[in-house]
Design a protein around this motif. Structure first.
Motif, PDB file in Angstrom:
ATOM      1  N   ALA A  19     -57.167 -33.695 -55.945  1.00  0.00           N
ATOM      2  CA  ALA A  19     -56.288 -32.538 -55.727  1.00  0.00           C
ATOM      3  C   ALA A  19     -55.781 -32.502 -54.290  1.00  0.00           C
ATOM      4  CB  ALA A  19     -57.035 -31.254 -56.070  1.00  0.00           C
ATOM      5  N   VAL A  20     -56.697 -32.743 -53.332  1.00  0.00           N
ATOM      6  CA  VAL A  20     -56.311 -32.760 -51.919  1.00  0.00           C
ATOM      7  C   VAL A  20     -55.333 -33.895 -51.645  1.00  0.00           C
ATOM      8  CG1 VAL A  20     -57.156 -33.134 -49.564  1.00  0.00           C
ATOM      9  CG2 VAL A  20     -58.454 -31.687 -51.145  1.00  0.00           C
ATOM     10  N   ALA A  21     -55.665 -35.090 -52.140  1.00  0.00           N
ATOM     11  CA  ALA A  21     -54.794 -36.249 -51.918  1.00  0.00           C
ATOM     12  C   ALA A  21     -53.462 -36.080 -52.626  1.00  0.00           C
ATOM     13  CB  ALA A  21     -55.496 -37.518 -52.408  1.00  0.00           C
ATOM     14  N   GLY A  22     -53.490 -35.441 -53.806  1.00  0.00           N
ATOM     15  CA  GLY A  22     -52.247 -35.186 -54.529  1.00  0.00           C
ATOM     16  C   GLY A  22     -51.304 -34.305 -53.735  1.00  0.00           C
ATOM     17  N   ASN A  23     -51.855 -33.305 -53.033  1.00  0.00           N
ATOM     18  CA  ASN A  23     -51.030 -32.433 -52.189  1.00  0.00           C
ATOM     19  C   ASN A  23     -50.461 -33.201 -51.003  1.00  0.00           C
ATOM     20  OD1 ASN A  23     -51.509 -30.185 -53.801  1.00  0.00           O
ATOM     21  ND2 ASN A  23     -53.304 -29.547 -52.638  1.00  0.00           N
ATOM     22  N   MET A  24     -51.219 -34.175 -50.521  1.00  0.00           N
ATOM     23  CA  MET A  24     -50.762 -34.963 -49.367  1.00  0.00           C
ATOM     24  C   MET A  24     -49.661 -35.945 -49.754  1.00  0.00           C
ATOM     25  SD  MET A  24     -54.487 -35.800 -47.639  1.00  0.00           S
ATOM     26  CE  MET A  24     -53.826 -36.796 -46.301  1.00  0.00           C
ATOM     27  N   THR A  25     -49.729 -36.467 -50.977  1.00  0.00           N
ATOM     28  CA  THR A  25     -48.795 -37.531 -51.382  1.00  0.00           C
ATOM     29  C   THR A  25     -47.731 -37.083 -52.378  1.00  0.00           C
ATOM     30  OG1 THR A  25     -50.230 -38.206 -53.205  1.00  0.00           O
ATOM     31  CG2 THR A  25     -50.611 -39.243 -51.054  1.00  0.00           C
ATOM     32  N   GLY A  26     -48.001 -35.996 -53.085  1.00  0.00           N
ATOM     33  CA  GLY A  26     -47.095 -35.574 -54.152  1.00  0.00           C
ATOM     34  C   GLY A  26     -47.299 -36.355 -55.437  1.00  0.00           C
ATOM     35  N   VAL A  27     -48.351 -37.185 -55.484  1.00  0.00           N
ATOM     36  CA  VAL A  27     -48.659 -37.990 -56.669  1.00  0.00           C
ATOM     37  C   VAL A  27     -49.837 -37.357 -57.395  1.00  0.00           C
ATOM     38  CG1 VAL A  27     -49.353 -40.256 -57.533  1.00  0.00           C
ATOM     39  CG2 VAL A  27     -47.822 -40.088 -55.558  1.00  0.00           C
ATOM     40  N   ARG A  28     -49.646 -37.016 -58.645  1.00  0.00           N
ATOM     41  CA  ARG A  28     -50.682 -36.308 -59.413  1.00  0.00           C
ATOM     42  C   ARG A  28     -51.802 -37.240 -59.843  1.00  0.00           C
ATOM     43  NH1 ARG A  28     -51.669 -35.304 -64.895  1.00  0.00           N
ATOM     44  NH2 ARG A  28     -49.822 -36.515 -65.498  1.00  0.00           N
ATOM     45  N   LEU A  29     -53.027 -36.731 -59.768  1.00  0.00           N
ATOM     46  CA  LEU A  29     -54.187 -37.465 -60.273  1.00  0.00           C
ATOM     47  C   LEU A  29     -54.304 -37.255 -61.777  1.00  0.00           C
ATOM     48  CD1 LEU A  29     -56.994 -38.934 -59.727  1.00  0.00           C
ATOM     49  CD2 LEU A  29     -57.959 -36.626 -59.673  1.00  0.00           C
ATOM     50  N   PHE A  30     -54.523 -38.325 -62.527  1.00  0.00           N
ATOM     51  CA  PHE A  30     -54.802 -38.227 -63.954  1.00  0.00           C
ATOM     52  C   PHE A  30     -56.302 -37.954 -64.100  1.00  0.00           C
ATOM     53  CE2 PHE A  30     -50.655 -39.709 -64.056  1.00  0.00           C
ATOM     54  CZ  PHE A  30     -50.172 -39.920 -65.346  1.00  0.00           C
ATOM     55  N   ASN A  31     -56.648 -36.680 -64.304  1.00  0.00           N
ATOM     56  CA  ASN A  31     -58.048 -36.267 -64.265  1.00  0.00           C
ATOM     57  C   ASN A  31     -58.929 -37.024 -65.253  1.00  0.00           C
ATOM     58  OD1 ASN A  31     -57.283 -34.441 -62.352  1.00  0.00           O
ATOM     59  ND2 ASN A  31     -57.586 -32.619 -63.595  1.00  0.00           N
ATOM     60  N   SER A  32     -58.480 -37.135 -66.488  1.00  0.00           N
ATOM     61  CA  SER A  32     -59.304 -37.766 -67.517  1.00  0.00           C
ATOM     62  C   SER A  32     -59.523 -39.246 -67.222  1.00  0.00           C
ATOM     63  CB  SER A  32     -58.660 -37.595 -68.897  1.00  0.00           C
ATOM     64  OG  SER A  32     -58.586 -36.224 -69.244  1.00  0.00           O
ATOM     65  N   VAL A  33     -58.481 -39.921 -66.750  1.00  0.00           N
ATOM     66  CA  VAL A  33     -58.605 -41.336 -66.385  1.00  0.00           C
ATOM     67  C   VAL A  33     -59.601 -41.485 -65.233  1.00  0.00           C
ATOM     68  CG1 VAL A  33     -57.386 -43.375 -65.527  1.00  0.00           C
ATOM     69  CG2 VAL A  33     -56.262 -41.850 -67.160  1.00  0.00           C
ATOM     70  N   GLU A  34     -59.532 -40.585 -64.267  1.00  0.00           N
ATOM     71  CA  GLU A  34     -60.435 -40.655 -63.116  1.00  0.00           C
ATOM     72  C   GLU A  34     -61.882 -40.442 -63.529  1.00  0.00           C
ATOM     73  OE1 GLU A  34     -61.676 -41.121 -59.211  1.00  0.00           O
ATOM     74  OE2 GLU A  34     -59.731 -41.553 -60.129  1.00  0.00           O
ATOM     75  N   LEU A  35     -62.125 -39.488 -64.422  1.00  0.00           N
ATOM     76  CA  LEU A  35     -63.500 -39.244 -64.875  1.00  0.00           C
ATOM     77  C   LEU A  35     -64.065 -40.453 -65.611  1.00  0.00           C
ATOM     78  CD1 LEU A  35     -63.352 -35.537 -66.131  1.00  0.00           C
ATOM     79  CD2 LEU A  35     -64.343 -36.407 -64.014  1.00  0.00           C
ATOM     80  N   VAL A  36     -63.253 -41.087 -66.451  1.00  0.00           N
ATOM     81  CA  VAL A  36     -63.713 -42.290 -67.162  1.00  0.00           C
ATOM     82  C   VAL A  36     -63.985 -43.414 -66.163  1.00  0.00           C
ATOM     83  CG1 VAL A  36     -63.039 -44.103 -68.782  1.00  0.00           C
ATOM     84  CG2 VAL A  36     -62.573 -41.703 -69.331  1.00  0.00           C
ATOM     85  N   ALA A  37     -63.129 -43.553 -65.159  1.00  0.00           N
ATOM     86  CA  ALA A  37     -63.322 -44.590 -64.135  1.00  0.00           C
ATOM     87  C   ALA A  37     -64.630 -44.371 -63.383  1.00  0.00           C
ATOM     88  CB  ALA A  37     -62.150 -44.595 -63.163  1.00  0.00           C
ATOM     89  N   GLN A  38     -64.853 -43.125 -62.955  1.00  0.00           N
ATOM     90  CA  GLN A  38     -66.100 -42.814 -62.251  1.00  0.00           C
ATOM     91  C   GLN A  38     -67.303 -43.065 -63.162  1.00  0.00           C
ATOM     92  OE1 GLN A  38     -66.443 -42.020 -59.078  1.00  0.00           O
ATOM     93  NE2 GLN A  38     -64.271 -41.845 -58.616  1.00  0.00           N
ATOM     94  N   GLY A  39     -67.170 -42.722 -64.443  1.00  0.00           N
ATOM     95  CA  GLY A  39     -68.263 -42.927 -65.382  1.00  0.00           C
ATOM     96  C   GLY A  39     -68.602 -44.391 -65.556  1.00  0.00           C
ATOM     97  N   ILE A  40     -67.592 -45.211 -65.783  1.00  0.00           N
ATOM     98  CA  ILE A  40     -67.827 -46.655 -65.975  1.00  0.00           C
ATOM     99  C   ILE A  40     -68.454 -47.260 -64.722  1.00  0.00           C
ATOM    100  CG2 ILE A  40     -66.691 -48.883 -66.290  1.00  0.00           C
ATOM    101  CD1 ILE A  40     -64.670 -47.448 -68.102  1.00  0.00           C
ATOM    102  N   GLY A  41     -67.933 -46.885 -63.554  1.00  0.00           N
ATOM    103  CA  GLY A  41     -68.483 -47.395 -62.300  1.00  0.00           C
ATOM    104  C   GLY A  41     -69.951 -47.050 -62.135  1.00  0.00           C
ATOM    105  N   ASN A  42     -70.309 -45.804 -62.441  1.00  0.00           N
ATOM    106  CA  ASN A  42     -71.693 -45.372 -62.249  1.00  0.00           C
ATOM    107  C   ASN A  42     -72.636 -45.915 -63.313  1.00  0.00           C
ATOM    108  OD1 ASN A  42     -72.005 -43.537 -59.845  1.00  0.00           O
ATOM    109  ND2 ASN A  42     -70.218 -42.589 -60.804  1.00  0.00           N
ATOM    110  N   ILE A  43     -72.106 -46.342 -64.436  1.00  0.00           N
ATOM    111  CA  ILE A  43     -72.944 -47.018 -65.441  1.00  0.00           C
ATOM    112  C   ILE A  43     -73.312 -48.416 -64.968  1.00  0.00           C
ATOM    113  CG2 ILE A  43     -72.938 -48.014 -67.760  1.00  0.00           C
ATOM    114  CD1 ILE A  43     -71.191 -45.631 -68.639  1.00  0.00           C
ATOM    115  N   ILE A  44     -72.399 -49.092 -64.305  1.00  0.00           N
ATOM    116  CA  ILE A  44     -72.592 -50.492 -63.905  1.00  0.00           C
ATOM    117  C   ILE A  44     -73.323 -50.630 -62.572  1.00  0.00           C
ATOM    118  CG2 ILE A  44     -71.347 -52.589 -63.240  1.00  0.00           C
ATOM    119  CD1 ILE A  44     -69.213 -51.814 -65.300  1.00  0.00           C
ATOM    120  N   ILE A  45     -73.007 -49.782 -61.591  1.00  0.00           N
ATOM    121  CA  ILE A  45     -73.526 -49.941 -60.222  1.00  0.00           C
ATOM    122  C   ILE A  45     -75.052 -50.018 -60.145  1.00  0.00           C
ATOM    123  CG2 ILE A  45     -73.749 -48.726 -58.007  1.00  0.00           C
ATOM    124  CD1 ILE A  45     -70.807 -47.906 -58.310  1.00  0.00           C
TER     125      ILE A  45
END
Length: 587
Positions: free
Chosen positions: A271-297
């Motif tokens: 949300a903070v970075a989106g305000n800085m850049t004007g580029v919206r974060l895809f929330n659901s994609v980000e949550l899946v990305a964080q999930g996959i990363g934390n399963i593997i790490i």
């Protein structure tokens, strides 16, 4: 699957017109991000109860893996201060295997949250709760570095209170060199930003380089990081044979804390970075990305990761364009670990303590805190202090639950106000004006309602009616200002309708909003009261009682003479009118 389509769309947006010029911008930004991330990765690895090597592995894998899958081009993930505060408590209780298993479980939860699009829940948490939680975590991080700052090793503690109790009840053989180096790092990190020519080089990196050189050249007897394996596959890592199955049920709640914190921090970062850049974060994609990363790490020996606001901000300010920045920063960190492991192993723990103490100070949301207190926003101050105290004095799992509870209470208190304004209609005056009132002996009262008619406030309406109107009166309930009605609100309306009809009176409803009307129809209340008792406006309802084809308009009391203007102005009835005016007795 929509998430896969969204991710492919993001990749197309990032690389559809990718060229050498954009790559050069990403490369330069990645070097800056790497310089910032290196000392933080080492420090947060140690602060998590693991090791500096675990922090590096986490930063490498999160940078590459989560960076590729991320829901925005600017997100940079890795070990963070907030997450380390959760993990150090977990490590003290269940050891590193517990941390790894909870991380995998949290990753699964994050993937599920992304698939079911639960990212919007984070928006329901008020900023005072987030600020209180963040400040509490900052205190935990700072106090957690007392050992490293003093050059000692105390028993693992689950809370700050336990840690302080140990210091005050035992003799501490502190290392004076550790204290001096910690202070030196703090001073350098605060002074370095004043040298504007070198502002792109992070002060934390300079402080660590200087103090490490001092330790090496002076051959000081001081605790250091120690051996750094030249690999991203650590000997201490999660494997199938070392999963603590007996603790699985006990790790569910800590895993929920890690997942909740990972989601909150990642989406707030977006949300903070989106305000800085004007580029919206895809929330659901980000949550899946964080999930996959934390399963593997954890299977590489790393600790749970999340998107990092500081590193993401540096990325944006350094001119980074795409997710290549995150990927390159992960690769550079891996090269540093492979090539400079012996030197990194000589970094004094006191230097990491200084970095984390300054980081904990800076992570406080001072601007928001000053706003809450300077504006004297009582609900915000209470929410901040309660969440802060819960975070510091209890464990992080309880603090998150209390924070959500505070969020709910604040929300309920803010929307539970139902304003009720009663205006009796001047029946006698209407009769004297020649209007035929349907029931001349009955009093007609109009109740203007503003606010939700739900369980926290609906009973006030019953109390107000019982205090001011007999059961034989006719009540006009103007609900144009009522955005929603719940089951309790419907029960209250049914109770009032039964009361008035039993006493010979009646209830008319006016100004129903579409959402409230649907609820009343679905519940059967519309059929109970009758369609002929529902009107567009209060004046239309009164017209039905006096048998007129025109709508009376209020002539309000003259404040200067304290007399009532007896003139009755009439206008033709209009279906499109939104007037709530009616001839009222304001005396």
């Amino acid at each position: 699957m929509n998430i896969l389509k969204d991710w492919l769309l993001l990749l197309k947006r990032d690389f559809g017109k990718y060229n050498l010029s954009i790559f050069q911008k990403d490369l330069l930004a990645s070097l800056t991000v790497t310089a910032v991330a290196l000392p933080l990765a080492l420090a947060f690895g140690v602060a998590s109860g693991a090791s500096a090597a675990a922090g590096l592995v986490t930063a490498v894998l999160a940078g590459v893996l989560i960076g590729v899958l991320s829901g925005a081009p600017y997100q940079v993930s890795g070990p963070t201060g907030a997450m380390s505060a959760v993990l150090i408590v977990l490590a003290a209780k269940y050891g590193l295997p517990g941390v790894w298993v909870a991380g995998v479980m949290a990753g699964i939860m994050l993937v599920i949250a992304g698939i079911f699009k639960l990212g919007k829940i984070v928006a329901l948490i008020p900023s005072p709760v987030i600020s209180g939680f963040t400040s509490g975590i900052a205190v935990i991080i700072a106090f957690g570095q007392i050992d490293n700052a003093l050059g000692i090793k105390s028993p693992a503690s689950e809370t700050i209170v336990d840690k302080l109790e140990y210091y005050f009840t035992h003799d501490i053989n502190y290392n004076i060199y550790s204290i001096i180096l910690t202070i030196a790092v703090i001073v350098i990190m605060f002074i370095w930003p004043t040298f504007k020519k070198f502002k792109k080089i992070p002060g934390s990196l300079i402080a660590i380089l200087i103090t490490t050189l001092i330790v090496v050249l002076a051959d000081l007897n001081i605790p250091t990081i120690g051996n750094i394996p030249r690999s991203i596959l650590l000997d201490d890592r999660l494997e199938l044979f070392n999963i603590p199955w007996k603790d699985i049920t006990h790790l569910i709640v800590p895993a929920m804390s890690i997942a909740a914190l990972g989601a909150i921090e990642s989406l707030l970062c977006g949300a903070v970075a989106g305000n800085m850049t004007g580029v919206r974060l895809f929330n659901s994609v980000e949550l899946v990305a964080q999930g996959i990363g934390n399963i593997i790490i954890p299977f590489f020996g790393g600790v749970p990761a999340t998107a990092a606001i500081a590193r993401t901000g540096v990325n944006i300010k350094s001119g980074g364009v795409t997710r290549v920045v995150s990927i390159l920063h992960g690769i550079f960190l891996m090269l540093i670990a492979l090539l400079l492991a012996p030197f990194i192993g000589r970094v004094p723990m006191a230097a990491l303590a200084g970095v984390l103490i300054v980081t904990s100070w800076r992570m406080n949301e001072w601007k928001s805190i000053r706003f809450f207190f300077s504006s004297r926003l009582k609900h915000a101050i209470v929410a901040f202090l309660i969440t802060f105290a819960a975070t510091v004095l209890l464990d992080l799992t309880q603090a998150i639950l209390i924070g959500f509870g505070i969020s709910t209470i604040i929300f309920m208190s803010q929307i539970s106000t139902l304003e009720i304004s009663r205006k009796p209609v001047a029946v006698d005056h209407l009769k004297s004006m020649g209007h035929k009132v349907v029931s001349p002996e009955q009093q007609i009262s109009v109740y203007y309602l503003t606010g939700p008619l739900f369980f926290a406030a609906a009973r006030r309406l019953v109390e107000e009616v019982e205090a001011n109107d007999k059961a034989g009166n006719i009540l006009v309930l103007s609900v144009r200002g009522v955005p929603l009605i719940d089951a309790t609100g419907i029960e209250v309306l049914q109770e009032l309708l039964h009361r008035q009809r039993e006493g010979g009176g009646e209830i008319l409803i006016s100004g129903l909003q579409r959402r409230a009307e649907k609820v009343l129809r679905r519940s059967g209340f519309t059929e109970l009261i009758g369609e002929d008792s529902i009107f567009w406006s209060a004046d239309q309802a009164i017209l039905s009682l006096i048998g007129a084809g025109v709508a009376p308009v209020v002539k309000h009391e003259d404040e200067s003479t304290d007399t009532f203007d007896d003139t009755l102005t009439v206008i033709p009835y209009n279906d499109n009118t939104d007037s709530e005016g009616c001839y009222l007795n304001n005396s």
